[in-house]
Design an enzyme around this catalytic site. Structure first.
Site, short mmCIF file in Angstrom:
data_model
loop_
_atom_site.label_atom_id
_atom_site.label_comp_id
_atom_site.label_asym_id
_atom_site.label_seq_id
_atom_site.Cartn_x
_atom_site.Cartn_y
_atom_site.Cartn_z
N HIS A 45 17.12 -0.92 -21.94
CA HIS A 45 18.00 -1.65 -21.02
C HIS A 45 18.31 -0.86 -19.75
CE1 HIS A 45 18.53 -4.87 -23.85
NE2 HIS A 45 18.97 -4.05 -24.78
N GLU A 149 19.84 -3.61 -36.08
CA GLU A 149 20.72 -4.37 -35.19
C GLU A 149 20.51 -5.88 -35.31
OE1 GLU A 149 20.12 -3.02 -31.13
OE2 GLU A 149 17.96 -2.90 -31.36
N ASP A 175 24.22 -5.56 -30.51
CA ASP A 175 23.32 -6.62 -31.02
C ASP A 175 23.70 -7.03 -32.43
OD1 ASP A 175 21.50 -7.35 -28.96
OD2 ASP A 175 20.60 -5.36 -29.11
C1 3PY Z 1 23.24 -2.13 -29.35
O1 3PY Z 1 24.43 -1.82 -29.56
O2 3PY Z 1 22.74 -3.23 -29.61
C2 3PY Z 1 22.36 -1.14 -28.76
O3 3PY Z 1 21.19 -1.35 -28.67
C3 3PY Z 1 22.96 0.11 -28.20
O4 3PY Z 1 22.88 0.07 -26.82
MG MG Z 2 20.61 -3.30 -29.05
#
Ligand code: 3PY
Ligand code: MG
Length: 254
Positions: A45, A149, A175
């Site tokens: 990102h 995630e 996420d």
């Molecule tokens: C998330 O928290 O989804 C991440 O990928 C950390 O930036």
């Molecule tokens: Mg993430």
């Protein structure tokens, strides 16, 4: 490359690193000199390309800190490239199954553990090793983390955690909380997020893996540390600037 990241993490003492979203070797060199244990470059990102990242890894290594790269995706080319540029650890996003975790290890480790391709000399110079020494030690001195995630990853967390050669899991709580709340919002410390993270920490413990997570502030870090996480993203570059500016302006008498 800091060759002792595995030893450092093995002590169990929390390892707190900064997280860079912006490009620039000079800034990376400054951030590497702040009192954090390492620096992660966010190539998923963040606004940096490989040329930027290669120069930033050099600046971070020159400051004596390990450079960690969160790659754009779980792709063998991207993982190999980050390690060839001198990254000490790689974090791959959205690893959702055992097969994806096996593919990740394959791209990050030389045979017999994996199929990392040999080439390039930056990593050899950064590690201050001969090519032969680097080949012999790379599987040990470089680490690979799979990000947990998604709901899918959470369900498969034990299958993922037991993949030979994987060094750690890294929770992306943004996420993960978006997934668990069915898109309702980001909540890094909601009960459902923390319950899911307990499951990840337990899987790490059972499989002798390092437990990592993105935190971002002190309160979240304390919460995660209390739940067994020791490899933590502590602060993002833009937050360091924002908080620094507010701290300077707060006591000015106008
Ligand atoms: C998330 O928290 O989804 C991440 O990928 C950390 O930036
Ligand atoms: Mg993430």
């Amino acid at each position: 490359m800091s060759s002792n990241l595995r030893e450092r993490l093995s002590t169990g003492k929390p390892f707190l690193f900064s997280w860079m979203s912006m490009a620039g070797a000079q800034v990376a060199g400054q951030i590497a000199r702040l009192p954090f244990d390492g620096v992660t470059l966010d190539m998923q990102h963040g606004m940096m390309d490989f040329g930027d990242a290669a120069a930033m890894i050099g600046a971070i290594s020159a400051a004596g800190k390990p450079a960690i790269v969160r790659v754009l995706w779980n792709d063998p080319g991207l993982v190999g490239q980050a390690l060839d540029a001198g990254a000490t650890a790689v974090i791959a996003p959205m690893v959702n199954s055992r097969a994806q975790a096996e593919a990740l290890v394959k791209s990050a480790k030389y045979p017999p553990m994996g199929q990392r391709s040999w080439g390039g000399y930056t990593m050899v110079q950064t590690a201050k090793m001969t090519p032969g020494e680097y080949l012999a030690q790379a599987n040990k001195v470089t680490l690979v983390f799979a990000m947990i995630e998604t709901r899918e990853a959470l369900e498969a967390v034990d299958e993922i955690a037991s993949v030979p050669g994987l060094d750690g899991l890294f929770v992306g709580p943004s996420d993960l909380s978006i997934a668990l709340s069915n898109g309702a919002g980001i909540n890094k410390t909601a009960d459902y997020t923390l319950a899911a993270m307990d499951k990840v920490a337990a899987a790490c413990k059972r499989n002798n893996l390092f437990a990592g997570a993105f935190a971002g502030d002190a309160a979240i870090m304390n919460e995660y540390i209390s739940r067994g996480f020791t490899f933590l993203a502590a602060a993002v570059d833009v937050d360091l600037m924002r908080i620094g500016a507010a701290a300077i302006l707060k006591d000015v008498k106008l």
